[in-house]
Design an enzyme around this catalytic site. Structure first.
Site, short mmCIF file in Angstrom:
data_model
loop_
_atom_site.label_atom_id
_atom_site.label_comp_id
_atom_site.label_asym_id
_atom_site.label_seq_id
_atom_site.Cartn_x
_atom_site.Cartn_y
_atom_site.Cartn_z
N ASP A 135 -50.94 42.01 -1.28
CA ASP A 135 -50.13 41.95 -0.05
C ASP A 135 -50.97 41.85 1.21
O ASP A 135 -50.53 42.27 2.28
CB ASP A 135 -49.22 43.19 0.07
CG ASP A 135 -48.09 43.20 -0.94
OD1 ASP A 135 -47.90 42.19 -1.62
OD2 ASP A 135 -47.41 44.23 -1.04
N CYS A 200 -31.70 34.27 -16.12
CA CYS A 200 -30.45 34.88 -15.66
C CYS A 200 -29.23 34.36 -16.40
O CYS A 200 -28.22 35.08 -16.50
CB CYS A 200 -30.25 34.62 -14.16
SG CYS A 200 -31.55 35.28 -13.11
N CYS A 203 -25.41 35.11 -15.37
CA CYS A 203 -25.30 36.44 -14.74
C CYS A 203 -25.41 36.33 -13.22
O CYS A 203 -26.30 35.67 -12.69
CB CYS A 203 -26.38 37.37 -15.28
SG CYS A 203 -26.32 39.03 -14.58
N CYS A 206 -26.53 40.75 -9.56
CA CYS A 206 -27.27 41.09 -8.34
C CYS A 206 -26.57 40.56 -7.10
O CYS A 206 -26.50 41.24 -6.07
CB CYS A 206 -28.71 40.56 -8.42
SG CYS A 206 -28.85 38.77 -8.66
N CYS A 210 -25.07 43.20 -4.01
CA CYS A 210 -25.68 43.28 -2.68
C CYS A 210 -24.61 43.58 -1.64
O CYS A 210 -23.68 42.78 -1.45
CB CYS A 210 -26.39 41.97 -2.33
SG CYS A 210 -27.17 42.00 -0.70
N CYS A 226 -30.60 41.95 4.95
CA CYS A 226 -31.12 42.78 3.86
C CYS A 226 -31.40 44.21 4.34
O CYS A 226 -32.10 44.42 5.33
CB CYS A 226 -32.39 42.15 3.30
SG CYS A 226 -33.12 43.06 1.93
N CYS A 254 -33.52 49.49 -0.40
CA CYS A 254 -32.32 49.26 -1.22
C CYS A 254 -32.75 48.50 -2.46
O CYS A 254 -33.49 47.51 -2.36
CB CYS A 254 -31.30 48.45 -0.42
SG CYS A 254 -29.88 47.89 -1.38
N CYS A 257 -29.83 45.41 -6.31
CA CYS A 257 -29.95 44.18 -7.11
C CYS A 257 -30.82 44.38 -8.34
O CYS A 257 -30.69 43.65 -9.33
CB CYS A 257 -30.49 43.04 -6.25
SG CYS A 257 -32.12 43.33 -5.53
N CYS A 261 -29.51 44.68 -12.76
CA CYS A 261 -30.08 43.57 -13.52
C CYS A 261 -30.24 43.95 -14.99
O CYS A 261 -30.87 44.95 -15.32
CB CYS A 261 -31.44 43.18 -12.94
SG CYS A 261 -32.24 41.82 -13.84
#
Length: 316
Positions: A135, A200, A203, A206, A210, A226, A254, A257, A261
């Site tokens: 990062d 996914c 599906c 998520c 949200c 977000c 948060c 999501c 999953c």
């Protein structure tokens, strides 16, 4: 060195997995440019500042020939003071921290383990030049991880690993030699990128979970909607009413999501920390440092945490 030997060394350092890919132009850079142009980065100005650098890893490390992508599982040790009585909420109104916030800061853990792996590599290949990135540089890490075979992009914008789901952190070790030169032809082949969300299927859990509809359904999100952005990246900014109305018990982050999953089948290992809002309100700088030093929460400071606590009371 054989690739299988490198994998054994990586596991011995405590890394969950790793993959490798030769350096090249980013294939998702044009999509990233459009994402920025559409304003989805909100006020995270550094994303715009280093936009061009994400086009190729050489802008981060001029000697780069390949990228070793490493994964660290999210279930790192919790700090002992997060077992304090203050985290036993009783009947008081509480706010919630996402799980990783209560654990040792993954940046330090991931960099330390990547450093151990780098030390092994440079002992075997003394003229190898490296740069470790956690990062701290403008890389499109998820793209390189997907090309290195660590998973597929999910609709929740996260990489979905075959066994870790999305509960892991990514780092990169930029190397001055190609995969062929490093691993005698034994390294895995680069994986093709896809945009079909094959992991996914049909599906959409998520997207439905949200609370602010921040997920755009194309593997990206609108940071302006977000709760992670508002509670972590923008702890001093005025919050729109639409976000306040969806704030709920968010003290830090948060992960709804991720919780819904199906790839994250060990959710009982990732419980949120509940903290009484009155405890946050009464917290001093000394309390804050004692409780949150060396964790991700330290970055928002006591003022940011108290601001988030006040939003947990919105509508009371």
């Amino acid at each position: 060195m054989l690739w299988s030997d490198l994998l054994c060394h990586a596991k011995a350092t405590g890394l969950a997995d790793c993959g490798i890919v030769d350096a090249a132009d980013s294939r998702r850079w044009p999509l990233f440019q459009k994402w920025l142009a559409d304003g989805n980065a909100a006020d995270m100005a550094w994303l715009n500042r280093y936009e061009e650098a994400r086009r190729h890893p050489r802008f981060v490390f001029p000697q780069v020939q390949s990228l070793l992508i490493v994964a660290l599982a999210a279930d790192q040790p919790r700090r002992k003071n997060h077992q304090s009585p203050n985290s036993s909420p009783g009947q008081e109104k509480c706010g919630l921290f996402i799980d990783y916030a209560t654990r040792v800061d993954y940046h330090h853990e991931l960099r330390r383990r990547a450093g151990e792996l780098t030390h092994i590599l440079t002992k075997v290949i003394p003229d190898l030049k490296v740069r470790i990135v956690v990062d701290t540089a403008p890389l499109l890490e998820k793209e390189w991880a997907e090309r290195a075979g660590l998973g597929r992009l999910g609709r929740n914008c996260l990489l979905l690993h075959p066994t870790l789901g999305s509960r892991f952190f990514l780092g990169a070790i930029l190397l001055s030699k190609s995969t062929a030169d490093l691993f005698e032809g034994t390294a895995p082949q680069e994986k093709e990128l896809e945009n079909s969300f094959s992991s996914c299927g049909s599906c959409r859990r998520c997207l439905d979970a949200c609370p602010t509809h921040a997920l755009l359904g194309n593997g990206t999100l609108d940071a302006r909607k977000c709760l992670n952005y508002w509670s972590i990246e923008a702890p001093a900014m005025p919050v729109p009413d639409a976000i306040k109305n969806a704030w709920g018990r968010t003290l830090y982050g948060c992960d709804r999501c991720q919780k819904v999953c199906p790839h994250n089948h060990r959710e009982t290992d990732y419980p949120p920390l509940a903290l009484p809002l009155d405890t946050v309100t009464a917290m001093t700088e000394l309390d804050f440092r004692h409780f949150w030093q060396e964790t991700p929460v330290a970055r928002i400071g006591l003022a940011g945490l108290k601001r988030n606590a006040s939003l947990c009371r919105y509508g009371d």
